[in-house]
Design a protein around this motif. Structure first.
Motif, PDB file in Angstrom:
ATOM      1  N   ALA A 250       2.038  -3.059   4.276  1.00  0.00           N
ATOM      2  CA  ALA A 250       3.502  -2.525   3.655  1.00  0.00           C
ATOM      3  C   ALA A 250       4.719  -3.541   4.274  1.00  0.00           C
ATOM      4  CB  ALA A 250       3.586  -1.235   3.863  1.00  0.00           C
ATOM      5  N   ASN A 251       5.683  -3.060   3.988  1.00  0.00           N
ATOM      6  CA  ASN A 251       6.567  -3.972   4.453  1.00  0.00           C
ATOM      7  C   ASN A 251       7.121  -3.470   6.109  1.00  0.00           C
ATOM      8  OD1 ASN A 251       9.208  -5.732   4.644  1.00  0.00           O
ATOM      9  ND2 ASN A 251      10.337  -4.294   3.466  1.00  0.00           N
ATOM     10  N   ARG A 252       7.860  -2.191   5.911  1.00  0.00           N
ATOM     11  CA  ARG A 252       8.209  -1.873   7.554  1.00  0.00           C
ATOM     12  C   ARG A 252       8.061  -0.231   7.553  1.00  0.00           C
ATOM     13  NH1 ARG A 252      13.133  -0.530   8.596  1.00  0.00           N
ATOM     14  NH2 ARG A 252      12.767  -2.122  10.197  1.00  0.00           N
TER      15      ARG A 252
ATOM     16  N   MET B 143       8.215   5.503 -10.612  1.00  0.00           N
ATOM     17  CA  MET B 143       7.975   3.888 -10.019  1.00  0.00           C
ATOM     18  C   MET B 143       8.996   3.779  -9.047  1.00  0.00           C
ATOM     19  SD  MET B 143       7.703   1.871 -13.748  1.00  0.00           S
ATOM     20  CE  MET B 143       9.585   2.270 -14.005  1.00  0.00           C
ATOM     21  N   GLY B 144       8.584   2.727  -8.455  1.00  0.00           N
ATOM     22  CA  GLY B 144       9.587   2.337  -7.228  1.00  0.00           C
ATOM     23  C   GLY B 144      10.954   1.973  -7.720  1.00  0.00           C
ATOM     24  N   ARG B 145      12.170   1.774  -6.809  1.00  0.00           N
ATOM     25  CA  ARG B 145      13.406   1.837  -7.408  1.00  0.00           C
ATOM     26  C   ARG B 145      13.765   0.803  -7.961  1.00  0.00           C
ATOM     27  NH1 ARG B 145      16.384   6.265  -5.723  1.00  0.00           N
ATOM     28  NH2 ARG B 145      18.543   5.209  -5.335  1.00  0.00           N
TER      29      ARG B 145
ATOM     30  N   LYS C 203       4.964  -8.546 -10.767  1.00  0.00           N
ATOM     31  CA  LYS C 203       5.320  -9.712 -11.866  1.00  0.00           C
ATOM     32  C   LYS C 203       6.078 -10.749 -11.577  1.00  0.00           C
ATOM     33  CE  LYS C 203       6.693  -5.697 -13.859  1.00  0.00           C
ATOM     34  NZ  LYS C 203       6.691  -4.556 -14.876  1.00  0.00           N
ATOM     35  N   GLU C 204       7.097 -10.336 -10.443  1.00  0.00           N
ATOM     36  CA  GLU C 204       8.158 -11.328 -10.149  1.00  0.00           C
ATOM     37  C   GLU C 204       7.653 -12.699  -9.782  1.00  0.00           C
ATOM     38  OE1 GLU C 204       7.955  -8.175  -8.988  1.00  0.00           O
ATOM     39  OE2 GLU C 204       9.707  -7.245  -9.160  1.00  0.00           O
ATOM     40  N   SER C 205       6.191 -12.548  -9.232  1.00  0.00           N
ATOM     41  CA  SER C 205       5.551 -13.861  -8.632  1.00  0.00           C
ATOM     42  C   SER C 205       5.078 -14.587  -9.926  1.00  0.00           C
ATOM     43  CB  SER C 205       4.323 -13.606  -7.796  1.00  0.00           C
ATOM     44  OG  SER C 205       3.339 -12.743  -8.621  1.00  0.00           O
TER      45      SER C 205
ATOM     46  N   ALA D 230       0.698  -1.340  -0.018  1.00  0.00           N
ATOM     47  CA  ALA D 230       0.052  -0.072   0.030  1.00  0.00           C
ATOM     48  C   ALA D 230       1.018   1.327  -0.026  1.00  0.00           C
ATOM     49  CB  ALA D 230      -0.747   0.045   1.251  1.00  0.00           C
ATOM     50  N   THR D 231       2.126   1.064   0.670  1.00  0.00           N
ATOM     51  CA  THR D 231       2.670   2.402   0.787  1.00  0.00           C
ATOM     52  C   THR D 231       3.646   2.716  -0.853  1.00  0.00           C
ATOM     53  OG1 THR D 231       4.563   1.162   1.904  1.00  0.00           O
ATOM     54  CG2 THR D 231       3.108   2.382   3.301  1.00  0.00           C
ATOM     55  N   GLY D 232       3.658   1.841  -1.596  1.00  0.00           N
ATOM     56  CA  GLY D 232       4.539   1.978  -2.910  1.00  0.00           C
ATOM     57  C   GLY D 232       3.972   2.762  -3.841  1.00  0.00           C
TER      58      GLY D 232
END
Ligand code: NAD
Ligand code: MG
Length: 394
Positions: A37-39, A210-212, A127-129, A11-13
């Motif tokens: 989210a992660n952390r 986008m994300g890094r 997409k990685e999944s 959600a935070t991305g």
């Protein structure tokens, strides 16, 4: 019309933020019932204040108390949980009917599979999944009986250009799927010019914000490679029926070439909210906050062949897909380790393709049996990648 209860995982991305923007525009249709989210507990707590979900999850257990404290201080009453298992349980649990899989990397695999198995409407950004576990994910989807709607812009475009979303391509008269690529920030450069690229330069994408991790993947063209593999699984497209064309304006999001010579394309401004709104409301259309496309202002659309000698990651992804078995999972794991090292400043830009190539050579493909074996192979590939990294660069 029942309100869709949406779990936004990641959600935070960047995708999470675009998703929540679309949800906020349609409170009558959608509710963000789970946020994960992660952390980043501060970022997640701020989203909870705004969206009032039933459940908020941080994957890192060390951040749970901080999240709970922030929510209590803000007077937000929602359940709080932590750990990867809590994310997976929420993806398949009763609090949502729709899951936006927007966690970055292989970390999104379990929750994506769980949502598919539970028959949720699965909006796939992660997409990685599917690159790791394409066949297993599709099997989980069949078992669960829900739908998968891609929100990767290229796949969403193809989904829109096909009759009935994801038909049998042969029966639908499809000759080829054509994925467009912006070419990333270094389009037109030679290998010699890529030696001293910094992480910030690689993350400065000309068209998309986008994300890094995905920004670096776009700069190496590994992102397009992952998307070729994603298209192969999502649309049951043979490798030789998938083409890539570089289109720097990023207005044509992808195309489908039919046997009668018709080529259908989906166009729009480069804004992920279009694909997300399409997937959330499908088969209806809703306002996404995206400006109308002004073709005359853009004036031209250019297309060129990708330079796979300079951007070798794209060729490596095609090779892994042709090799079959778990080669694409090995490719993905090696790439994640290499991109992390590049972002941390311990690996030069051109070293990313080198690490992926060496790990693929070190670990010949094996048949995909089940998720456990795949996760073990993912681990093995990560260890191999770190080995190459330590030997060659540290
Ligand atoms: P991002 O880095 O901006 O956000 C990643 C999100 O995942 C964050 O909310 C983070 O907290 C969460 N996360 C990371 N590790 C986690 C873990 N172990 N457990 C739970 N949550 C975790 O990334 P992004 O750009 O939003 O991309 C997300 C996914 O969507 C990626 O797979 C990417 O390839 C795909 N995608 C992104 C775009 C885009 O425009 N950003 C387009 C197409 C596809
Ligand atoms: Mg894409």
């Amino acid at each position: 019309m029942a309100t869709r209860q949406v779990a936004v995982l990641g959600a935070t991305g960047s995708i999470g933020g675009s998703t929540l923007d679309v949800i906020a525009r349609h409170p009558d249709r959608f509710r963000a019932s789970v946020l994960a989210a992660n952390r980043d507990s501060a970022g997640l707590a701020a989203l909870c204040v705004r969206f009032r979900p039933d459940l908020a999850i941080v994957a890192d257990p060390a951040m749970e108390a901080d999240l709970a404290r922030r929510l209590a201080a803000a007077g937000v009453r929602c359940e709080v949980a932590s750990g990867a298992d809590a994310v997976t349980a929420a993806a398949s649990g009763p609090l949502c009917d729709t899951v936006v899989a927007a966690i970055v990397g292989a970390a999104g695999l379990d929750s994506t599979l769980a949502a598919a198995r539970a028959g949720k409407r699965l909006l796939l950004a992660n997409k990685e999944s599917i690159v790791m576990a394409g066949a297993l994910l599709l099997q989980a989807l069949r078992e669960g009986g829900g739908d998968l709607i891609p929100i990767d812009s290229e796949h969403n475009a193809i989904f829109q250009c096909l009759p009935g979303g994801r038909p049998d391509l042969g029966r639908a008269g499809v000759r080829r799927i054509i994925l467009t690529a912006s070419g990333g920030p270094f389009r037109g450069r030679t290998r010699a010019e890529l030696g001293k690229i910094t992480p910030d330069e690689a993350c400065a994408h000309p068209k998309w914000s986008m994300g890094r991790k995905i920004s670096v993947d776009s700069a190496t063209l590994m992102n397009k490679g992952l998307e070729v593999i994603e298209a192969h699984h999502l649309f049951a497209a043979p490798v030789d029926a998938i083409d890539v064309v570089v289109h720097p304006q990023s207005l044509v999001h992808s195309l489908v070439d039919y046997v009668d010579g018709s080529v259908l394309a989906q166009l729009g401004n480069p804004d992920m909210r279009t694909a997300i709104a399409c997937a959330l409301a499908w088969p209806e259309r809703i306002e996404a906050g995206v400006a109308p496309l002004d073709l005359a202002a853009h004036a031209r659309l250019d297309f060129e062949k990708p330079d796979t000698d300079t951007f070798r990651c794209l060729a490596l992804a095609f090779a892994a897909l042709c090799e079959g078995g778990d080669a694409t999972a090995i490719l993905n794991a090696a790439n994640e380790v290499a991109v992390d090292a590049f972002l941390a400043g311990t690996l030069p830009f051109l070293g990313i393709a080198e690490i992926v190539e060496r790990v693929l050579a070190e670990l010949p493909a094996q048949p995909v049996v089940d998720v456990q074996t795949l996760v073990a192979r993912d681990d093995e590939a990560r260890r191999a990648a770190r080995g190459v990294l330590n030997r060659a660069y540290c």
